[in-house]
Motif scaffolding. Structure first.
Motif, PDB file in Angstrom:
ATOM      1  N   LYS A   1       0.901   3.641   3.565  1.00 31.46           N
ATOM      2  CA  LYS A   1      -0.199   3.508   4.773  1.00 31.46           C
ATOM      3  C   LYS A   1       0.279   2.831   5.871  1.00 31.46           C
ATOM      4  O   LYS A   1       0.961   1.665   5.943  1.00 31.46           O
TER       5      LYS A   1
ATOM      6  N   LYS B   1       0.703  -1.268   0.092  1.00 34.46           N
ATOM      7  CA  LYS B   1      -0.058   0.000  -0.149  1.00 34.46           C
ATOM      8  C   LYS B   1       0.826   1.160   0.030  1.00 34.46           C
ATOM      9  O   LYS B   1       0.717   1.877   0.645  1.00 34.46           O
TER      10      LYS B   1
ATOM     11  N   SER C   1      -4.053  -4.642   9.639  1.00 32.09           N
ATOM     12  CA  SER C   1      -4.774  -5.560   9.054  1.00 32.09           C
ATOM     13  C   SER C   1      -5.062  -6.542  10.011  1.00 32.09           C
ATOM     14  O   SER C   1      -4.399  -7.295  10.500  1.00 32.09           O
TER      15      SER C   1
ATOM     16  N   SER D   1     -10.567   4.945   3.517  1.00 40.49           N
ATOM     17  CA  SER D   1      -9.489   4.661   4.262  1.00 40.49           C
ATOM     18  C   SER D   1      -9.237   3.083   4.733  1.00 40.49           C
ATOM     19  O   SER D   1      -8.243   2.696   4.705  1.00 40.49           O
ATOM     20  N   ALA D   2     -10.200   2.363   4.646  1.00 44.13           N
ATOM     21  CA  ALA D   2      -9.982   0.817   4.798  1.00 44.13           C
ATOM     22  C   ALA D   2     -10.998   0.236   4.133  1.00 44.13           C
ATOM     23  O   ALA D   2     -12.156   0.597   3.918  1.00 44.13           O
TER      24      ALA D   2
ATOM     25  N   LYS E   1      -6.235  -1.704   5.438  1.00 43.31           N
ATOM     26  CA  LYS E   1      -6.153  -0.383   4.732  1.00 43.31           C
ATOM     27  C   LYS E   1      -6.332  -0.728   3.213  1.00 43.31           C
ATOM     28  O   LYS E   1      -5.844  -1.519   2.673  1.00 43.31           O
TER      29      LYS E   1
ATOM     30  N   GLN F   1     -10.162  12.057   3.914  1.00 42.93           N
ATOM     31  CA  GLN F   1     -10.701  10.892   3.191  1.00 42.93           C
ATOM     32  C   GLN F   1     -12.096  11.299   2.605  1.00 42.93           C
ATOM     33  O   GLN F   1     -12.513  12.156   2.967  1.00 42.93           O
TER      34      GLN F   1
END
Ligand code: M7G
Length: 337
Positions: free
Chosen positions: A42, A23, A46, A113-114, A64, A106
């Motif tokens: 990022k 990422k 996780s 963001s996720a 992410k 965001q």
């Protein structure tokens, strides 16, 4: 000048690298006419969380999202991304090297963001699958398959694959479907985005082709009679995806593979951008087998096809098959090392 001021003066030239797994995004540009490289990465998380909703087990995975610049119409331009850099806190400067932390503004549509997955109600099989566990490499012989795996598959094809039948026959996920053969076409398939894909980032494109026929539960059921069909399916998937995402991906930039053991026993093919280095063990040797290799091997396996050979793969100690007998067989075979 503060790090934030330096960043705000950055004139973007080109993307040097972007990686959906780490990422990260590396940008080349200049600040006051001197070359500058910004790498954005990022910060990690996780996590897979087990809990309950109204007293039923539930699993939430949060991951992410990768950066998604200019790879698809819905993604943003690099200059939009740079504008989203909000607060910047310097950690260290040493000579020409600066690093710190930043927040990004965001926007749910373009740069959430996720990625959030929820399994609810989650079964014991899900909970065991997602829990961290020891892994072992085993050699599953044809005899082990008949004794342990075949009976196990019979217990795994009812409700457990309801989502598959929902996609094939009940119109589930229909608004996202990329391609669907007519249901009467016994050799046909459905191609939809996999739930592993965020649906935006082309570098991590992940689709799932599910065949209509229900007589192939896994790789083990394939034999020479399926070779021509699989060749056609392979070529057709590559063409459909390249047409759908014209200019963004070519037929030979897709990795098509099957899993053994799969989590779901209804034959399906993973269709993934070759740039995608994989999530967990999903694309690793010991789990994923290229569709081309499957097709080629069928020429050598006789009429019984994959029922005829020993298949080596990685299995977790939580897997029911491990407890149902594969562990015992494996321990017997350990004397060979
Ligand atoms: P697998 O090889 O059986 O198992 O692949 P794996 O989960 O260990 O990879 C099944 C594939 O189906 C996976 O890539 C899943 O992400 C995907 N998948 C699972 N479910 C429950 C769904 C779903 O409901 N919709 C879609 N689109 N994909 C799913």
């Amino acid at each position: 000048m503060t790090l934030k001021e330096l960043v705000s003066k950055f004139n973007f030239e080109r993307v040097l690298d972007s990686n959906p797994q780490t990422k990260s995004l590396v940008l080349l540009g200049s600040i006051e006419s001197q070359s500058a490289i910004i790498s954005l990465e990022k910060t990690p998380f996780s996590v897979v969380l087990l809990g309950s909703i109204e007293s039923q087990s539930a699993i939430i995975s949060l991951e992410k999202t990768p950066f998604s610049v200019e790879s698809q119409s819905s993604s943003e331009t690099v200059s939009d991304l740079l504008k989203r850099i909000d607060e910047v806190k310097l950690n260290t400067i040493n000579d020409i090297y600066h690093w710190g932390l930043s927040t990004l503004v965001q926007d749910l549509e373009k740069n959430a963001s996720a990625k959030l997955n929820l399994i609810y109600p989650a079964t014991a099989v899900h909970i065991k699958k997602y829990a961290q566990q020891q892994q072992f490499l085993i050699n599953e012989t044809p005899e082990m398959y008949v004794k342990y795996v075949e009976p196990y598959i019979q217990t795994m094809i009812g409700d457990r694959i309801k989502w598959v039948r929902n996609i094939l026959f009940e119109g589930a996920e229909a608004e996202k479907t990329i391609y669907k053969d007519p249901i009467e076409d016994k050799e046909g398939f459905n191609l939809s985005p996999d739930m592993k894909w965020d649906g935006v980032n082309m570098d991590s494109l992940y689709l799932l082709a599910i065949v209509y026929r229900e007589d192939v539960r896994s790789l083990r059921d394939l034999n020479i009679s399926h070779q021509k069909w699989l060749r056609e399916v392979n070529a057709k998937i590559r063409k459909i995806v390249a047409d759908r995402y014209k200019g963004q991906i070519k037929p030979d930039q897709l990795r098509l593979f099957v899993h053994y053991q799969p989590s779901y026993y209804h034959f399906h093919i993973h269709v993934v951008n070759i740039l995608h280095p994989g999530l967990g063990n999903g694309i690793a040797a010991g789990k994923a087998i290229l569709l081309e290799d499957v097709i080629e091997q069928l020429s050598f396996l006789g009429e019984k096809g994959f029922k005829n050979r020993t298949i080596s793969y990685v299995i977790g100690e939580n897997h029911d098959l491990w407890k149902l007998g594969l562990k015992g067989e494996h321990e017997k075979s350990l004397s060979a090392y």
